[in-house]
Design an enzyme around this catalytic site. Sequence first.
Site, PDB file in Angstrom:
ATOM      1  N   CYS A 171     -13.194 -28.222   5.981  1.00 53.15           N
ATOM      2  CA  CYS A 171     -11.982 -27.482   5.618  1.00 53.15           C
ATOM      3  C   CYS A 171     -10.822 -28.432   5.337  1.00 53.15           C
ATOM      4  O   CYS A 171     -10.659 -29.447   6.012  1.00 53.15           O
ATOM      5  CB  CYS A 171     -11.616 -26.523   6.752  1.00 53.15           C
ATOM      6  SG  CYS A 171     -10.118 -25.573   6.432  1.00 53.15           S
ATOM      7  N   ASP A 178       0.864  -1.184   0.000  1.00 50.78           N
ATOM      8  CA  ASP A 178       0.000   0.000   0.000  1.00 50.78           C
ATOM      9  C   ASP A 178       0.902   1.237   0.000  1.00 50.78           C
ATOM     10  O   ASP A 178       2.123   1.121   0.053  1.00 50.78           O
ATOM     11  CB  ASP A 178      -0.953  -0.035   1.192  1.00 50.78           C
ATOM     12  CG  ASP A 178      -0.229   0.073   2.526  1.00 50.78           C
ATOM     13  OD1 ASP A 178       1.000   0.233   2.548  1.00 50.78           O
ATOM     14  OD2 ASP A 178      -0.910  -0.005   3.566  1.00 50.78           O
TER      15      ASP A 178
END
Length: 392
Positions: A303, A92
Amino acid sequence: MNNFTYTLEHSDGEARAGQLSTPHGTIQTPVFMPVGTQATVKTLDPLEVEAIGSQIILSNTYHLYLRPSADLVAEMGGLHRFMQWSKPILTDSGGFQVFSLGPHSKIDEDGVTFKSHIDGSKHRFTPESAIGIQEKLGADIIMAFDECAPQPTTHAYTKAAMERTHRWLLRCIAAKTREDQALFGIVQGGVEADLRRESARFIAQQDIPGVGIGGLSVGEPKEQMYGMLEETTPLLPRNKPRYLMGVGSPEDLLEGVARGVDMFDCVLPTRLGRNGALFIPEGRLNIGNAKYAREDAPIDATCDCSTCQRFSRAYLRHLFRTEEVLGLRLATLHNLRFLIRLMEQAREAILQDRYQSFMDDWLSRFQTIPHAVREASRAARLNSLRTQGEKA
Ligand SMILES: [Zn+2]
């Protein structure tokens, strides 16, 4: 800029499946990007981050600039080598963190002066320096320096911040020198539909390989965020990736994909994991709860992560109660894999033209709080936001 190509493979409604190639490999989208704020995804070895299917990670310019410094990272061969992550990285611009400092940051047309959260020392970011720092760090994708206006605020301030973000983007484009990095511009405009459209049109006109959507998921109601996406994405080029910044709850990922978003990042899964809050298809479970003390089942029987393949809820709960480091690691692995797998399943559904039904099925099971309670709190928040708007 031939190192970067985005190929839109297939769309199903607004939802898109694509491939984004970078100098460190090709990313299949939609994608969730784990966050490694300090050049580490907290508690995990990069090999583990890779093993759960992470295709790209995000790191933070603000934090790395303060410690260990961009110069030191460059001296050590750049971020990929420094942290031993061979796949793509996105950094960022530092803008969001700097503006989050509130009274400790001061903005002017040229840039932002701020005080370090570590030692109070004074620093300055400009569009040019934010690009310079990101060039030293060496990520594959770098972000333009933008102003994320605090919410709620006035239309006038949101407009001024958006226009400054546009001027700053042009300065970022001019300052950029490395050919092996892709610079993404950022759409701003707060929760103002007209400004979102204006910003999207401006960003769409620039010669940049990708688009960030910023200033959302900063406390506004979810419906408002979805509404802003609907104003934005239809105006963006179809042949460039769209990255919704700082969004990472499972329901927001699915709703974002439905509105044409390709990339997401958030600290939510790792932070929740370290607090013992674990994603399951029905919502979240808190592993500290006494009812799991003797439960032999995995966190999530559906999962495929190494935590769920091997360990029981009872063992995880024991690790958290005794504050063992392994508990943090196992929970982080599971929560990240949960979101990465969700995006893999979304991609599959898009390619098979069944995204809407996939999303509806998934969301009908996934409830963090009962539906009626959620609806009531939404209505209340919308109402209070309207009242604030009238006062402003
Ligand atoms: Zn798992």
